[in-house]
Design a protein around this motif. Structure first.
Motif, PDB file in Angstrom:
ATOM      1  N   TRP A 174      -0.025   8.531  -0.623  1.00  0.00           N
ATOM      2  CA  TRP A 174      -1.223   8.979   0.091  1.00  0.00           C
ATOM      3  C   TRP A 174      -2.466   8.215  -0.318  1.00  0.00           C
ATOM      4  CZ3 TRP A 174       0.992  11.480   3.711  1.00  0.00           C
ATOM      5  CH2 TRP A 174       2.178  12.185   3.439  1.00  0.00           C
ATOM      6  N   ARG A 200       2.687  20.311   6.209  1.00  0.00           N
ATOM      7  CA  ARG A 200       3.779  19.687   5.460  1.00  0.00           C
ATOM      8  C   ARG A 200       3.821  18.232   5.848  1.00  0.00           C
ATOM      9  NH1 ARG A 200      10.096  21.643   4.897  1.00  0.00           N
ATOM     10  NH2 ARG A 200      10.799  19.854   3.643  1.00  0.00           N
ATOM     11  N   LEU A 201       3.614  17.354   4.898  1.00  0.00           N
ATOM     12  CA  LEU A 201       3.628  15.913   5.095  1.00  0.00           C
ATOM     13  C   LEU A 201       4.704  15.339   4.167  1.00  0.00           C
ATOM     14  CD1 LEU A 201      -0.241  15.261   5.016  1.00  0.00           C
ATOM     15  CD2 LEU A 201       1.180  15.888   6.975  1.00  0.00           C
ATOM     16  N   GLU A 238       4.377  11.943  12.583  1.00  0.00           N
ATOM     17  CA  GLU A 238       4.747  11.147  11.411  1.00  0.00           C
ATOM     18  C   GLU A 238       3.488  10.552  10.809  1.00  0.00           C
ATOM     19  OE1 GLU A 238       6.771   7.015  11.302  1.00  0.00           O
ATOM     20  OE2 GLU A 238       8.410   8.488  11.257  1.00  0.00           O
ATOM     21  N   ALA A 266       5.578  15.026   9.619  1.00  0.00           N
ATOM     22  CA  ALA A 266       4.397  15.857   9.373  1.00  0.00           C
ATOM     23  C   ALA A 266       4.411  17.046  10.324  1.00  0.00           C
ATOM     24  CB  ALA A 266       3.127  15.037   9.579  1.00  0.00           C
TER      25      ALA A 266
END
Length: 471
Positions: free
Chosen positions: A422, A393-394, A365, A371
């Motif tokens: 982000w 993949r986040l 995570e 994630a």
């Protein structure tokens, strides 16, 4: 057949009293059955009476002591048993450029001062001081050595490290060393007060090939010890501090050793990690059987095994696994933890380098979003390699780095639905694709966007999106 009894050592006797308080002697050589002594010019005071020689205030240049088997050695012994056929008492003797030659070994020393007594097989030293500009000073406070069997000995030694010590933090430090046993099983204890205090003990076989040994040492409580104290290191490594105690143990020979290290490291921008390493070393190759990093306060752990070699350049191959390790704070604004495994390999030579991550399978995570990272990534001399195929993949953000057909290059695609998750100073959406062809590397190595679109809202903030460098 019954063996013949050992011949008792021969004894020399002087019939007259001889006193020579101010004596100068040229080059001298003295032989006996199991060895010889030869030297350059000497000045000394000598008294001879019956079977005793007393030497006082002497200076001897280029002294050499050679020990070997002979007719006055005990039969069947592994070492020579030299027996001096008179009683020699020495008070305040200085030797310049001395050396000891025993068997095939030659030990050259620095200036040496001593006081002691040698008769038959028994050598008693009241004081011995050895000085070396590079290695430091050795002072023997008391010691006894018997030239029979494996040469039992007992000694108390004080060491003061010099500038050539392999650990700069020891430069100028003083340590007390106690020796007991014989040359086949010599036990030692070391006590070095100071900052940090050092205690150690062990055993060594000075008669066997490779000098088999076992030893342990502990750096006690005190201030944190920066890795820079061990020598010149890159800045990020030099700033790491070891938190006492640091426990080290080793066993093996001069050719091969097994090592165990237990400590806690305080890493800038991350925090404290408990570290345990078990490894073996031989011929410039370090093999890690276990490397365990455990974070404090539930920060997770990481274990690894593999090897590092430095015989021709630096090469490494490591496999790492984690049950969940927090990301370092230097990765801000990314926060969270990842678990899984990966392999790292690479090499560094004078004019080239290569590094690869393979078998990447990480999940966890980050910034409150699930994630997942899988695939491989490889660089060589700054160029992305064609076997790179990395997917991440986040949450809603997706990244893929994959090879182009026929290994002609790589393609990067990045989709970020909510940039503010982000980076706090950005907003909007990002959709970016980039094709990087190995044969058409742009000048300066800049990766330029083939297509970049912002949708949903504008990308805003003080920090502009910069081009990605390929190396």
């Amino acid at each position: 057949m019954t063996p013949l009894p050992a011949r008792p050592p021969h004894r020399c006797t002087f019939r007259w009293l001889i006193e020579a308080p101010h004596t100068n002697i040229g080059a001298t050589r003295v032989h006996w059955g199991s060895g010889q002594w030869h030297q350059g010019p000497a000045s000394l005071g000598v008294t001879l009476t019956e079977s005793n020689i007393h030497v006082a205030g002497a200076t001897i240049q280029r002294a050499r002591l050679e020990l070997r088997g002979g007719e006055d050695s005990e039969p069947g012994a592994g070492l020579p048993s030299p027996a001096l056929p008179l009683a020699l008492t020495v008070t305040d003797l200085t030797l310049t450029e001395p050396a000891l030659h025993t068997g095939d070994q030659l030990y050259e020393l620095g200036a040496l001062r001593l006081s002691g007594h040698w008769r038959q097989h028994e050598l008693q030293l009241q004081h011995l001081a050895l000085e070396s500009k590079e290695l430091g000073q050795l002072t023997l406070r008391e010691g006894a050595l018997t030239f029979v069997d494996a040469w039992p000995l007992q000694a108390a030694v004080e060491l003061r490290a010099g500038s050539a010590t392999p650990w700069p933090a020891l430069d100028g430090r003083t340590a007390s060393v106690a020796l007991e046993g014989d040359l086949g099983a010599l036990a030692f204890r070391v006590d070095a007060p100071g900052e940090p205090p050092l205690e150690g003990s062990g055993r060594i076989d000075l008669l066997a090939a490779g000098l088999p040994f076992e030893a342990s040492a502990t750096l006690g409580a005190g201030d944190p010890l920066p890795l820079s104290a061990f020598g010149d290191l890159p800045p990020r490594l030099a700033d790491i501090q070891l938190q006492p105690p640091v426990a080290v143990s080793a066993q093996g020979t001069l050719e091969r050793q097994r090592l165990t290290v237990d400590t806690t490291a305080d890493i800038p921008d991350y925090g404290a990690l408990d570290i345990r390493a078990q490894a073996s070393h031989a011929a410039g190759r370090l093999i890690f059987d276990e490397l365990l990093l455990r974070g404090r306060d539930g920060a997770g752990e990481l274990s690894a095994d593999g090897e590092v070699s430095w015989r021709e350049g630096i090469h490494w191959s490591l496999a790492a696994r984690s049950s969940g390790l927090d990301l370092p704070t230097l990765a801000q604004p990314l926060r969270g933890s990842l678990r899984g495994e990966l392999r790292s390999s690479g090499s560094v030579a004078d004019t080239s380098w290569a590094a690869a991550l393979s078998g990447i399978d990480l999940a966890g995570e980050i910034n409150g979003r699930p994630a997942r990272i899988t695939g491989n990534a490889a660089l060589a001399d700054g160029e992305l390699q064609p076997d790179t195929d990395l997917r991440a993949r986040l949450g809603e953000a997706r990244l893929r780095l994959q090879p182009l057909p026929a290994g002609s290059g790589s393609e990067l695609s990045l989709e970020v639905a909510e940039l503010e998750r982000w980076h706090p100073q950005l907003g909007g959406r990002l959709n970016l694709q980039r094709a990087h062809r190995r044969r058409r590397r742009p000048a300066g190595g800049q990766w330029r966007a083939v297509r970049a679109a912002l949708a949903g809202s504008e990308c805003r903030g003080r920090h502009a999106l910069r081009g990605l460098r390929s190396g």
